[in-house]
Write a protein that holds these residues in place. Structure first.
Motif, PDB file in Angstrom:
ATOM      1  N   SER A 131       3.050  43.669  29.995  1.00 13.93           N
ATOM      2  CA  SER A 131       4.038  44.683  30.358  1.00 13.93           C
ATOM      3  C   SER A 131       3.343  46.036  30.196  1.00 13.93           C
ATOM      4  CB  SER A 131       5.240  44.550  29.416  1.00 13.93           C
ATOM      5  OG  SER A 131       5.933  45.769  29.282  1.00 13.93           O
ATOM      6  N   GLU A 132       3.158  46.742  31.308  1.00 10.71           N
ATOM      7  CA  GLU A 132       2.527  48.085  31.281  1.00 10.71           C
ATOM      8  C   GLU A 132       3.635  49.093  31.004  1.00 10.71           C
ATOM      9  OE1 GLU A 132       0.994  51.164  31.000  1.00 10.71           O
ATOM     10  OE2 GLU A 132      -0.753  50.056  31.769  1.00 10.71           O
ATOM     11  N   SER A 133       3.587  49.658  29.789  1.00 12.83           N
ATOM     12  CA  SER A 133       4.704  50.479  29.318  1.00 12.83           C
ATOM     13  C   SER A 133       4.809  51.842  30.010  1.00 12.83           C
ATOM     14  CB  SER A 133       4.570  50.696  27.809  1.00 12.83           C
ATOM     15  OG  SER A 133       4.270  49.484  27.164  1.00 12.83           O
ATOM     16  N   ALA A 134       3.766  52.273  30.700  1.00 13.43           N
ATOM     17  CA  ALA A 134       3.816  53.600  31.327  1.00 13.43           C
ATOM     18  C   ALA A 134       4.912  53.682  32.382  1.00 13.43           C
ATOM     19  CB  ALA A 134       2.462  53.944  31.939  1.00 13.43           C
ATOM     20  N   ALA A 159      -5.063  39.693  27.121  1.00 17.00           N
ATOM     21  CA  ALA A 159      -3.772  40.224  27.569  1.00 17.00           C
ATOM     22  C   ALA A 159      -3.181  41.113  26.481  1.00 17.00           C
ATOM     23  CB  ALA A 159      -2.829  39.076  27.901  1.00 17.00           C
ATOM     24  N   ASP A 160      -2.871  42.339  26.872  1.00 13.05           N
ATOM     25  CA  ASP A 160      -2.174  43.256  25.972  1.00 13.05           C
ATOM     26  C   ASP A 160      -0.682  42.922  26.055  1.00 13.05           C
ATOM     27  OD1 ASP A 160      -0.689  45.362  24.949  1.00 13.05           O
ATOM     28  OD2 ASP A 160      -1.780  46.936  26.003  1.00 13.05           O
ATOM     29  N   GLY A 161      -0.200  42.306  24.978  1.00 12.84           N
ATOM     30  CA  GLY A 161       1.214  41.900  24.945  1.00 12.84           C
ATOM     31  C   GLY A 161       2.030  42.778  24.001  1.00 12.84           C
ATOM     32  N   ILE A 162       1.586  44.023  23.824  1.00 15.01           N
ATOM     33  CA  ILE A 162       2.227  44.898  22.832  1.00 15.01           C
ATOM     34  C   ILE A 162       3.709  45.114  23.155  1.00 15.01           C
ATOM     35  CG2 ILE A 162       2.199  47.245  21.829  1.00 15.01           C
ATOM     36  CD1 ILE A 162      -0.876  47.090  21.881  1.00 15.01           C
ATOM     37  N   THR A 163       4.049  45.162  24.463  1.00 10.97           N
ATOM     38  CA  THR A 163       5.473  45.222  24.812  1.00 10.97           C
ATOM     39  C   THR A 163       5.907  43.929  25.527  1.00 10.97           C
ATOM     40  OG1 THR A 163       4.914  46.546  26.785  1.00 10.97           O
ATOM     41  CG2 THR A 163       5.673  47.751  24.867  1.00 10.97           C
ATOM     42  N   ALA A 164       5.293  42.810  25.150  1.00 15.41           N
ATOM     43  CA  ALA A 164       5.684  41.519  25.754  1.00 15.41           C
ATOM     44  C   ALA A 164       5.886  40.424  24.707  1.00 15.41           C
ATOM     45  CB  ALA A 164       4.652  41.079  26.779  1.00 15.41           C
ATOM     46  N   VAL A 165       5.048  40.410  23.661  1.00 15.17           N
ATOM     47  CA  VAL A 165       5.202  39.403  22.603  1.00 15.17           C
ATOM     48  C   VAL A 165       6.478  39.724  21.820  1.00 15.17           C
ATOM     49  CG1 VAL A 165       4.204  38.480  20.470  1.00 15.17           C
ATOM     50  CG2 VAL A 165       2.709  39.030  22.409  1.00 15.17           C
TER      51      VAL A 165
END
Ligand SMILES: *Cc1c(COP(=O)(O)O)cnc(C)c1O
Length: 369
Positions: A131-134, A159-165
């Motif tokens: 999820s690309e938070s921008a 995978a950057d899951g900072i706003t997905a996990v």
């Protein structure tokens, strides 16, 4: 004031209480038991066989993955601030970069990835946001990862899951490293980063590189329920407390209520004439593109007691973003869409008649029961 920014998110009362206990020494059997519990719960959340916790913001975990998993040349997907950041880290760490760039509402396309790989057969790793938070965008990570693995299983998929996990169940079949951060979907204060790892990633890390962000030394220590350097003990105690809170209703319930809230919010905002920004919205946040974005945000803050996020860079003043991550009381989300309808009325754009709130409640309670 209701905090409805897509990170940081509010920390539940029980978690704040758990973190208010006296300081523990990190090299004690007492803390090691706490660490072990948090580590096992994290691996279950990630659906992966290994994980590390790092005392850093999410960006530190992103950097540790670039350092330890990219040998020579990385492919990054820049459809927003955080994808752009992966590219900057790759360059700063002295590695070669192939970057695919998109407008912030547009997900990566598989054809572009295929072409990039044909032109650069020496790409050894992919760095992408789930999820690309921008712009509140959901990339088709599963599809891209599966393609890369079919071409070359040794390509590391990060995978950057900072706003997905913690927002949705992530299919980690083709993911080698999955990054999470404390202050987004996990409802903790900032300062703890977490990385789920595949066994292939652990193999690739080998002896590791770097000093503070050497993942090999962390894996070795953390398998023994301790850390290479002083652990962020308070945040790890908080992590167990948030797992306790999530487990009251269960992880599946967190996923389904997040999905229902995100969908109800989107439909409610569309029902009062607003436009969703991303062509593929993530469930983590609801993003609206609107010429009155700043005026709406200001009214929400000063008159209706809600703090939502705006846009950055070229989207400054053009979008607003409403958080959907975490254990959010549904009445608060219902208030947010109602407040936005009231703000539109204040701005003379439409007469208030409760459409947003009615739409939200109809969709949410229809979906959730
Ligand atoms: C917030 C965020 C980050 C950066 O995390 P920091 O904790 O600020 O370093 C990275 N990726 C995504 C998708 C984010 O939302």
């Amino acid at each position: 004031m209701l905090l409805f920014t897509p990170g940081p998110t509010p920390v539940p009362e029980s978690v704040r209480q758990a973190m208010a206990t006296p300081t523990l020494h990190h090299r004690t059997p007492e803390f090691e038991a706490i660490f072990k519990e948090a580590r096992e719960r994290l691996m279950r959340l990630f659906g992966m066989d290994e994980c590390v916790m790092l005392a850093s913001s999410g960006t530190g975990a992103m950097q540790s993955c670039v350092l330890n998993l990219c040998k020579k040349k990385a492919l990054t997907i820049n459809a927003g601030k955080f994808g752009e950041r992966f590219g900057k880290i790759v360059t700063a760490m002295g590695k070669e970069l192939v970057e695919l760039k998109y407008e912030w509402n547009t997900p990566v396309s598989l054809d572009d990835v295929k072409r990039a790989l044909e032109d650069n057969p020496d790409i050894d790793s992919l760095f992408i946001q789930i999820s690309e938070s921008a712009g509140g965008l959901r990339h088709p990570v599963e599809e891209i990862a599966s393609y890369l693995k079919s071409v070359n299983p040794n390509i590391m998929v990060v995978a950057d899951g900072i706003t997905a996990v913690g927002v949705e169940k992530i299919d980690t079949t083709d993911i080698d490293a999955l990054v999470a951060g404390s202050q987004k979907a996990l409802m903790l204060p900032p300062g703890l980063a977490m990385v789920g790892l595949s066994s292939l990633a652990v193999e690739r890390i080998g002896d590791g590189v770097d000093y503070y962000f050497n993942l090999a030394s962390e894996i070795k220590k953390q398998r023994n329920n301790t850390t290479a350097y002083t652990a962020p003990t308070t945040l790890i105690i908080g992590l167990n407390a948030i797992f306790d809170e999530i487990e009251k209703e269960g992880l599946e319930s967190l996923y389904s209520s997040t999905k229902a809230r995100a969908e109800a919010t989107q439909k409610a905002l569309e029902s009062i004439g607003l436009n969703i920004y991303p062509t593929k919205p993530a469930l983590s946040m609801s993003t609206i593109i609107d010429e009155d974005a700043e005026a709406i945000r200001k009214l929400l803050k000063t008159k209706y007691g809600v703090n939502i996020a705006g846009g950055q860079d070229h989207l400054k003043g053009k979008i607003f973003r409403i958080n959907q991550m975490g254990l959010i009381p549904v009445n608060e989300s219902a208030w947010v869409v109602n407040a936005i309808e009231m703000a539109l009325s204040d701005l003379g754009r439409r007469e208030f008649d409760g459409t947003a709130s009615r739409t939200f409640n109809t969709i949410y309670f229809n979906e959730i029961d």
